[in-house]
Design a protein around this motif. Sequence first.
Motif, short mmCIF file in Angstrom:
data_model
loop_
_atom_site.label_atom_id
_atom_site.label_comp_id
_atom_site.label_asym_id
_atom_site.label_seq_id
_atom_site.Cartn_x
_atom_site.Cartn_y
_atom_site.Cartn_z
N THR A 104 0.94 -1.17 -0.15
CA THR A 104 0.00 0.09 -0.05
C THR A 104 0.82 1.20 0.14
OG1 THR A 104 -0.37 0.07 2.43
CG2 THR A 104 -1.75 -1.26 1.25
N PHE A 105 2.07 1.21 0.24
CA PHE A 105 3.05 2.38 0.39
C PHE A 105 3.42 2.44 -1.11
CE2 PHE A 105 3.10 1.17 4.81
CZ PHE A 105 3.01 2.31 5.26
N TRP A 106 3.52 1.58 -1.92
CA TRP A 106 3.84 1.81 -3.35
C TRP A 106 3.01 2.77 -4.16
CZ3 TRP A 106 2.16 -1.61 -7.61
CH2 TRP A 106 3.01 -1.39 -8.93
N ARG A 107 3.67 3.46 -5.02
CA ARG A 107 2.93 4.59 -5.68
C ARG A 107 1.91 4.16 -6.54
NH1 ARG A 107 6.78 9.26 -7.89
NH2 ARG A 107 7.16 9.20 -5.70
N GLY A 108 2.26 3.02 -7.26
CA GLY A 108 1.33 2.36 -8.21
C GLY A 108 0.05 1.48 -7.66
N TYR A 109 0.17 1.36 -6.25
CA TYR A 109 -0.71 0.51 -5.67
C TYR A 109 -2.29 0.69 -6.00
CZ TYR A 109 -3.99 -1.14 -2.11
OH TYR A 109 -5.00 -1.73 -1.49
N ALA A 110 -2.70 1.94 -6.22
CA ALA A 110 -4.38 2.42 -6.24
C ALA A 110 -4.35 1.80 -7.91
CB ALA A 110 -4.41 3.55 -6.17
N THR A 111 -3.60 1.44 -8.93
CA THR A 111 -3.83 0.84 -10.04
C THR A 111 -3.82 -0.48 -10.31
OG1 THR A 111 -1.70 1.51 -10.91
CG2 THR A 111 -3.02 3.20 -10.82
N LYS A 112 -3.58 -1.02 -9.18
CA LYS A 112 -3.33 -2.75 -9.23
C LYS A 112 -4.29 -3.36 -8.27
CE LYS A 112 0.03 -2.08 -12.22
NZ LYS A 112 0.06 -2.57 -13.39
N ILE A 114 -5.20 -6.39 -8.49
CA ILE A 114 -4.59 -7.75 -8.22
C ILE A 114 -3.92 -8.02 -6.99
CG2 ILE A 114 -2.42 -7.23 -9.79
CD1 ILE A 114 -4.77 -10.45 -9.77
N ILE A 115 -3.38 -6.79 -6.42
CA ILE A 115 -2.60 -7.09 -5.26
C ILE A 115 -3.74 -7.34 -4.02
CG2 ILE A 115 -1.40 -5.75 -3.54
CD1 ILE A 115 -0.20 -3.89 -5.78
N ASP A 116 -4.65 -6.72 -3.86
CA ASP A 116 -5.74 -7.04 -3.08
C ASP A 116 -6.26 -8.30 -3.51
OD1 ASP A 116 -5.42 -4.55 -2.23
OD2 ASP A 116 -7.39 -3.72 -2.62
N PHE A 117 -6.59 -8.62 -4.48
CA PHE A 117 -7.39 -9.96 -4.99
C PHE A 117 -6.30 -11.13 -4.50
CE2 PHE A 117 -8.00 -13.50 -7.70
CZ PHE A 117 -9.57 -13.60 -7.74
N SER A 118 -5.03 -11.04 -4.84
CA SER A 118 -4.30 -11.98 -4.43
C SER A 118 -4.05 -12.29 -2.99
CB SER A 118 -3.01 -12.16 -5.29
OG SER A 118 -2.27 -10.87 -5.20
N PHE A 159 -14.06 -8.11 4.43
CA PHE A 159 -13.12 -6.89 3.86
C PHE A 159 -12.69 -6.81 2.60
CE2 PHE A 159 -9.34 -4.23 3.95
CZ PHE A 159 -9.89 -3.38 4.95
N ALA A 160 -13.00 -7.96 2.21
CA ALA A 160 -12.76 -8.16 0.56
C ALA A 160 -13.82 -7.47 -0.15
CB ALA A 160 -12.98 -9.59 -0.12
N ALA A 161 -15.21 -7.65 0.46
CA ALA A 161 -16.67 -6.73 -0.20
C ALA A 161 -16.15 -5.47 -0.25
CB ALA A 161 -17.72 -7.26 0.77
N ILE A 162 -15.53 -4.93 1.01
CA ILE A 162 -15.69 -3.40 1.09
C ILE A 162 -14.18 -2.93 0.08
CG2 ILE A 162 -14.78 -1.66 2.56
CD1 ILE A 162 -16.21 -2.97 4.87
N ALA A 163 -13.14 -3.92 0.22
CA ALA A 163 -11.90 -3.42 -0.50
C ALA A 163 -12.32 -3.53 -2.10
CB ALA A 163 -10.80 -4.50 -0.33
N PHE A 164 -13.41 -4.19 -2.63
CA PHE A 164 -13.62 -4.19 -4.10
C PHE A 164 -14.86 -3.51 -4.29
CE2 PHE A 164 -10.76 -8.00 -3.92
CZ PHE A 164 -9.93 -7.53 -4.74
N ALA A 165 -15.47 -2.57 -3.03
CA ALA A 165 -16.70 -1.89 -3.41
C ALA A 165 -16.32 -0.83 -4.73
CB ALA A 165 -16.67 -0.97 -2.23
N GLY A 166 -17.42 -1.22 -5.57
CA GLY A 166 -17.26 -0.29 -7.08
C GLY A 166 -16.81 -1.06 -7.90
N GLN A 167 -16.24 -2.20 -7.48
CA GLN A 167 -15.48 -3.12 -8.57
C GLN A 167 -16.17 -4.53 -8.53
OE1 GLN A 167 -11.51 -1.96 -6.60
NE2 GLN A 167 -10.90 -2.36 -8.75
N ALA A 172 -16.64 -10.43 -7.53
CA ALA A 172 -17.17 -11.65 -8.19
C ALA A 172 -16.19 -12.80 -8.19
CB ALA A 172 -18.17 -11.45 -9.35
N ALA A 173 -15.30 -12.47 -8.80
CA ALA A 173 -14.19 -13.26 -9.26
C ALA A 173 -13.36 -14.07 -8.00
CB ALA A 173 -13.02 -12.93 -10.08
N TRP A 174 -13.26 -13.07 -6.81
CA TRP A 174 -12.62 -13.25 -5.76
C TRP A 174 -13.53 -14.33 -4.90
CZ3 TRP A 174 -13.64 -13.16 -0.66
CH2 TRP A 174 -12.76 -13.48 0.48
N LEU A 175 -14.65 -14.06 -4.79
CA LEU A 175 -15.58 -14.83 -4.23
C LEU A 175 -15.97 -16.07 -4.86
CD1 LEU A 175 -17.50 -14.62 -1.81
CD2 LEU A 175 -19.70 -13.76 -3.19
#
Length: 452
Positions: A104-112, A114-118, A159-167, A172-175
Amino acid sequence: MLISSIHGRAARAEGPTMQQDDNSLDIARSSSGRFLDPALEARFVTGERQARVVHMRLFAGFLAAMLIGYALVNPLYFSRAEEVRFSVLLLPTLAILAGFAGATFWRGYATKPIIDFSCLLGVAFLIMAENALLYEEMQREHVQLHASIAINGLIVMAFAAIAFAGQTRWFAAWLASHAAVYFTVVALTATDLVPAIYALLAYATSAAVMVLLNWSVGQAHRQSFLLSDALSAEKAKTEQLLFNVLPPAVAERLKAGQVVADAYPDVSVVFIDICGFSDLSRRISPGHLVDLLNAFFLLADKCAAETGVEKVKTIGDAYLAISGGNSPAHNSADAAIRFGEAVIAGLPALRAATGIDLHIRCGIHTGPVVGGVIGETRMAYDYWGETMNIASRIEGTAHPDGIAVSETTWLRGRGDRQFELPEKITLKGVGEVPVFRLAKEQPGAEIIRLAI
């Protein structure tokens, strides 16, 4: 008080536009609620993920603390072998959580995403394995496993439901991946059909609640995003209107609640007036007159922007500008004269465009002035002082399409320019002063021509 009145007037001025923009909130979306505009969708997702960074770190820390708590309690009831097995599963779980928090400290985190997913999926799988181990240990000790005893994997799902809110697609793929592994674990560990059925029903119920949570939070965030976008757009319009009325530096000081009052020891004041305007206004229609004034003031505005001169205001058919005030100039007199030359150079094109034989006079004086904003309605940054009066009087001594300057302006701004011999003229309220008129023919001088 001041700034609130500014924003009030700006909001009233922008009323029709704001009403139109309210309709723009109804932006096209797909059946899943996503914005059909890819750029808008990407900006929304990135912004949402950036806003949730702190929550992600807190989640990782909370879950790590919870798992460590289980590890501390296990030696009281687990055999040595089972304790080692639990620790083997715990270490990679903690490693994933630490890596997740670090990402989460990485500058490009917000565009990825897949980090949360995995990471969330990996943690959920390891918790399932730890629960299976806990279940085996309780069975060995002939202890009935109660739901409250198991490590609550529902926390990760929520937390996954909240992390992917709006996505919705990502969740659906994670669940789906989580459910596939969960059902596999239940099928391998269940010793009776009834517990297995109830476990599946409990999971289906939890999953349905999480899907609803993910969708409703996502839609709420999308609407909030659109409202925030509309508010930002209106704020930008209001500020742009404010900056059109006042110099940017002055507007910022007013927004900060400061009193705006300045003293300038050395500025050049420029007065430009249309020759014979009263007679001209009697000969042409009011509409044509307004068009003529608008074209002339647009020409002057362009010349002011190009020469770094600050437009102060228009007074009837006169144009007032300042060099060296809110727009600092290395040599205010030189900039003021260049401004007058540029306006005069643009007159032939203006005459051709309007069909009016228009001529102007330009007067310039250099000296001290006081500037500031007064009042609470129709506010503008204005200048005062004797320098203003002298410049206005000198303007009347200039030849048609000519520039007349005071001695102080001539001393600082003459450069390579050629002036006529000075003439001592008595100015009303000032007295006798030498006036220098710029020679119309300037050998070697380059004439600036501006398109109307």
